[in-house]
Design a protein around this motif. Structure first.
Motif, mmCIF file in Angstrom:
data_model
loop_
_atom_site.group_PDB
_atom_site.id
_atom_site.type_symbol
_atom_site.label_atom_id
_atom_site.label_comp_id
_atom_site.label_asym_id
_atom_site.label_seq_id
_atom_site.Cartn_x
_atom_site.Cartn_y
_atom_site.Cartn_z
ATOM 1 N N GLU A 134 -2.034 1.854 29.601
ATOM 2 C CA GLU A 134 -1.717 1.234 28.303
ATOM 3 C C GLU A 134 -2.911 1.302 27.375
ATOM 4 O OE1 GLU A 134 0.597 -2.504 29.896
ATOM 5 O OE2 GLU A 134 0.174 -2.678 27.743
ATOM 6 N N ILE A 135 -2.664 1.804 26.160
ATOM 7 C CA ILE A 135 -3.748 1.922 25.181
ATOM 8 C C ILE A 135 -3.494 0.899 24.074
ATOM 9 C CG2 ILE A 135 -4.811 3.440 23.446
ATOM 10 C CD1 ILE A 135 -5.304 4.619 26.175
ATOM 11 N N ILE A 136 -4.519 0.081 23.803
ATOM 12 C CA ILE A 136 -4.413 -0.910 22.722
ATOM 13 C C ILE A 136 -5.399 -0.491 21.623
ATOM 14 C CG2 ILE A 136 -4.714 -3.354 22.117
ATOM 15 C CD1 ILE A 136 -4.376 -3.784 25.312
ATOM 16 N N PHE A 137 -4.869 -0.033 20.497
ATOM 17 C CA PHE A 137 -5.738 0.314 19.375
ATOM 18 C C PHE A 137 -6.026 -0.942 18.565
ATOM 19 C CE2 PHE A 137 -3.314 4.476 19.621
ATOM 20 C CZ PHE A 137 -4.373 5.214 20.115
ATOM 21 N N VAL A 138 -7.276 -1.124 18.158
ATOM 22 C CA VAL A 138 -7.589 -2.163 17.176
ATOM 23 C C VAL A 138 -7.775 -1.432 15.853
ATOM 24 C CG1 VAL A 138 -9.118 -4.055 16.534
ATOM 25 C CG2 VAL A 138 -8.759 -3.517 18.963
ATOM 26 N N THR A 139 -6.790 -1.566 14.968
ATOM 27 C CA THR A 139 -6.794 -0.777 13.731
ATOM 28 C C THR A 139 -7.002 -1.683 12.508
ATOM 29 O OG1 THR A 139 -4.433 -0.990 13.335
ATOM 30 C CG2 THR A 139 -5.115 0.830 14.727
ATOM 31 N N SER A 140 -6.990 -1.055 11.325
ATOM 32 C CA SER A 140 -7.076 -1.847 10.091
ATOM 33 C C SER A 140 -6.010 -1.341 9.126
ATOM 34 C CB SER A 140 -8.460 -1.689 9.473
ATOM 35 O OG SER A 140 -8.590 -0.371 9.012
ATOM 36 N N HIS A 141 -5.891 -1.990 7.969
ATOM 37 C CA HIS A 141 -4.803 -1.652 7.054
ATOM 38 C C HIS A 141 -4.855 -0.204 6.556
ATOM 39 C CE1 HIS A 141 -8.044 -2.839 4.370
ATOM 40 N NE2 HIS A 141 -7.478 -2.039 3.495
ATOM 41 N N SER A 142 -6.042 0.413 6.586
ATOM 42 C CA SER A 142 -6.150 1.782 6.049
ATOM 43 C C SER A 142 -5.994 2.836 7.139
ATOM 44 C CB SER A 142 -7.488 1.943 5.351
ATOM 45 O OG SER A 142 -8.512 1.744 6.294
ATOM 46 N N LYS A 143 -5.559 2.420 8.329
ATOM 47 C CA LYS A 143 -5.578 3.377 9.438
ATOM 48 C C LYS A 143 -4.214 3.597 10.106
ATOM 49 C CE LYS A 143 -10.389 3.676 10.255
ATOM 50 N NZ LYS A 143 -11.464 3.800 11.231
ATOM 51 N N HIS A 144 -3.149 3.554 9.273
ATOM 52 C CA HIS A 144 -1.792 3.807 9.785
ATOM 53 C C HIS A 144 -1.664 5.134 10.498
ATOM 54 C CE1 HIS A 144 0.296 0.438 8.241
ATOM 55 N NE2 HIS A 144 -0.222 0.602 7.039
ATOM 56 N N ALA A 145 -2.408 6.136 9.990
ATOM 57 C CA ALA A 145 -2.261 7.495 10.527
ATOM 58 C C ALA A 145 -2.565 7.544 12.026
ATOM 59 C CB ALA A 145 -3.168 8.455 9.760
ATOM 60 N N ILE A 146 -3.402 6.607 12.496
ATOM 61 C CA ILE A 146 -3.745 6.601 13.929
ATOM 62 C C ILE A 146 -2.504 6.288 14.762
ATOM 63 C CG2 ILE A 146 -5.015 5.286 15.703
ATOM 64 C CD1 ILE A 146 -7.415 5.359 13.813
ATOM 65 N N GLU A 147 -1.763 5.235 14.364
ATOM 66 C CA GLU A 147 -0.532 4.910 15.100
ATOM 67 C C GLU A 147 0.476 6.043 14.978
ATOM 68 O OE1 GLU A 147 0.800 0.689 14.420
ATOM 69 O OE2 GLU A 147 -1.087 0.815 13.309
#
Ligand code: UTP
Length: 286
Positions: A51-64
């Motif tokens: 299981e991978i849990i990304f900690v992202t921010s509002h400007s990083k939708h492209a990662i998901e």
């Protein structure tokens, strides 16, 4: 206890590679034909992470989005019979189970990891930073199995780079396995307790979360992960491996280029042509 989950903090601003990272997340900058983050997810999965849990921010939708389905593209490739391309498009989402949590402000690596608390739950987990390729998790997992503490990956750094890293003071327990006694974030050469730097790979026990919760902002007003690990170290609950393998850091303009060249040279299809190209460039410069 088996390590099933990995936290990948990717909510930083990537200021060292601006303007490339103004709208494209640093972690998605390509290395040959894949975004950096895909190499890191593959590294985690190869070590047994599910299981991978990304900690992202509002400007990083492209990662998901990169690790999700893209039906329209898949259908087009399927219709055109482009099997190789279709497999390449589908591979990211098939690697693991993914979820994302938000860090609303880049308040530091410690804060980013604290944002993943609920998603991790009460179990030990891995942390992989999104801007370096350091395949050392298998050895770290062995050390975790034996000592059941947090485990760091330590590498020898040249003196002039000491002030860019967290530096550890250690006691050797077995060949290449240390108990971590002290940690200093980005010390001057005079303050540094050794030349062993902390790489962006960690195994962490869940008692880190209450420690992070009470960790006050340190250097640069950020909640430093190093400060929380230091508390575990002082309780005798932090070990380290001495890692001597390859470590590719793409978080600076020079690092991005050298990492691309290293991976390009290793690439079965383009490696030979790149080698010839580099030879030609070097000859022309003479
Ligand atoms: P870095 O300090 O190397 O990345 O953090 P950065 O802050 O994005 O880049 P610079 O220093 O401004 O150039 C290592 C990893 O931790 C994440 C980053 O996204 C990066 O992958 N990080 C850092 C967070 O998720 N949140 C933070 O508050 C800080």
């Amino acid at each position: 206890m088996r390590i099933r989950k990995a936290v990948l903090p990717v909510a930083g601003l990537g200021t060292r590679i601006l303007p490339a990272t103004k709208v494209v997340p640093k972690e998605l900058l390509p290395l040959v034909d894949k975004p950096t983050l895909q190499y890191i997810v593959e590294e985690a999965v190869e070590a047994g992470i599910e299981e991978i849990i990304f900690v992202t921010s509002h400007s990083k939708h492209a990662i998901e989005d990169h690790f999700d389905r893209f039906s329209e593209l898949e259908q087009t490739l399927e219709r055109k019979g482009k099997k190789k391309e279709l497999a390449a498009v589908r591979r990211p989402q098939e690697l693991a189970k993914f979820m994302a949590v938000r860090q609303s402000e880049p308040l530091g690596l410690g804060h980013a990891i604290l944002c993943a608390r609920e998603a991790v739950g009460d179990e030990p987990f891995a942390v992989l930073l999104g801007d370096e390729i350091t395949p050392c998790l298998p050895k770290m997992l062995e050390v975790f199995e034996k000592y059941q503490t947090s485990v760091l990956a330590l590498f020898q750094t040249p003196r002039e780079q000491i002030s860019s890293y967290g530096i550890a003071s250690v006691e050797e327990k077995e060949p290449y396995i240390y108990q971590v006694k002290d940690l200093v974030e980005k010390p001057s050469i005079e303050e540094a307790p050794s030349d062993l730097a902390v790489a962006g790979r960690y195994i962490v026990t869940p008692d880190i979360f209450p420690i992070l919760e009470r960790t006050k902002p340190g250097r640069g007003g950020e909640i430093q992960f190093t400060d929380a690990l230091l508390e575990q170290a002082h309780q005798g609950k932090c070990y380290g491996i001495h890692y001597t393998g390859s470590r590719l850091d793409m978080g600076t303009p020079l690092g991005l280029l050298t990492t691309s060249i290293e991976l390009g040279l290793q690439h079965p299809e383009i490696g030979p042509a790149l080698r010839e190209y580099i030879k030609g460039v070097v000859q022309r410069q003479r």
